[in-house]
Design an enzyme around this catalytic site. Structure first.
Site, mmCIF file in Angstrom:
data_model
loop_
_atom_site.group_PDB
_atom_site.id
_atom_site.type_symbol
_atom_site.label_atom_id
_atom_site.label_comp_id
_atom_site.label_asym_id
_atom_site.label_seq_id
_atom_site.Cartn_x
_atom_site.Cartn_y
_atom_site.Cartn_z
ATOM 1 N N HIS A 111 52.531 36.720 108.671
ATOM 2 C CA HIS A 111 51.165 36.489 109.156
ATOM 3 C C HIS A 111 50.272 37.692 108.814
ATOM 4 C CE1 HIS A 111 48.247 35.075 112.405
ATOM 5 N NE2 HIS A 111 47.863 36.313 112.187
ATOM 6 N N GLU A 112 50.767 38.903 109.109
ATOM 7 C CA GLU A 112 49.949 40.101 108.871
ATOM 8 C C GLU A 112 49.764 40.342 107.373
ATOM 9 O OE1 GLU A 112 48.384 41.100 111.322
ATOM 10 O OE2 GLU A 112 49.619 40.133 112.842
ATOM 11 N N GLN A 166 41.314 43.221 109.915
ATOM 12 C CA GLN A 166 40.850 42.681 111.198
ATOM 13 C C GLN A 166 39.987 43.677 111.964
ATOM 14 O OE1 GLN A 166 45.026 41.290 112.374
ATOM 15 N NE2 GLN A 166 43.723 39.744 113.345
ATOM 16 N N HIS A 215 46.950 38.465 105.952
ATOM 17 C CA HIS A 215 45.634 39.073 106.187
ATOM 18 C C HIS A 215 45.245 40.009 105.046
ATOM 19 C CE1 HIS A 215 44.238 37.759 110.102
ATOM 20 N NE2 HIS A 215 45.397 38.020 110.679
ATOM 21 N N GLY A 231 50.657 42.113 116.522
ATOM 22 C CA GLY A 231 50.430 42.536 115.146
ATOM 23 C C GLY A 231 48.936 42.642 114.900
ATOM 24 N N CYS A 258 46.131 34.110 116.466
ATOM 25 C CA CYS A 258 45.603 35.224 115.677
ATOM 26 C C CYS A 258 44.483 35.863 116.487
ATOM 27 C CB CYS A 258 45.067 34.717 114.338
ATOM 28 S SG CYS A 258 44.336 36.025 113.323
ATOM 29 N N LEU A 259 44.496 37.195 116.590
ATOM 30 C CA LEU A 259 43.470 37.891 117.380
ATOM 31 C C LEU A 259 42.076 37.673 116.813
ATOM 32 C CD1 LEU A 259 45.302 41.287 118.073
ATOM 33 C CD2 LEU A 259 45.007 39.359 119.644
HETATM 34 ZN ZN ZN Z 1 46.028 37.211 112.457
#
Ligand code: ZN
Length: 162
Positions: free
Chosen positions: A134-135, A49, A138, A44, A92-93
């Site tokens: 989660h997304e 991000q 963001h 995701g 998380c990236l």
């Molecule tokens: Zn994330």
């Protein structure tokens, strides 16, 4: 085109994002975000991000198991969180390193606009339910770290900054 992924504590990760307008520019951004997500590799990726403060995220909950299913969520809304929250591990990236324990609803009803302009209204379950929560976070400038206790957050932050 691969896009650079912002890392915590970049302040752009803590901003409430603006509604997205579905046009050719957004379609190109979504394609780049999917490419960037697969390369990361992740399941995701949200627009903030990659520095675009727009209500847009991409997800593929199953490609790592060999069945790619790219999805683009434009202006998603959580209509309902279903079931008792379950605590599970999340990476998380934008926060490389720690795997955090976050409580999420096991199912979520979500509305969004797909890339072809069609309005969607679906109940997501399993990994997809966790991923969209989660997304979605963001898009409101909320990170996994923000779900942790003071102690757990300090430990996770130390791990990122180490
Ligand atoms: Zn994330």
């Amino acid at each position: 085109m691969l896009l650079p992924i912002l890392r915590w504590p970049d302040p752009r990760l803590s901003v409430r994002c603006d509604p997205a307008v579905l046009d050719d520019g957004l379609r190109a951004l979504a394609a780049d975000m999917l490419e960037t997500m697969y390369a990361a590799p992740g399941r995701g990726l949200a627009a903030p991000q990659v520095g675009h403060l727009l209500r847009l995220f991409v997800m593929d909950a199953t490609w790592k198991e060999g069945t790619p299913a790219p999805q683009v969520f434009v202006n998603p809304e959580i209509v309902d969180l279903l079931g008792d929250p379950v605590v599970g591990p999340e990476g998380c990236l934008s926060i490389p390193g720690p795997v955090t324990q976050v409580a999420r609803a096991p199912s979520v009803r979500m509305r969004w606009t797909a890339l072809d302009g069609q309005a969607q209204d679906q109940v997501l379950t399993g990994f997809a339910a966790i991923c969209v929560q989660h997304e979605y976070d963001h898009l409101d400038g909320i990170l996994t770290l923000d779900h942790l206790s003071v102690e757990a957050r300090a430990k996770a932050e130390a791990e990122v900054l180490a």
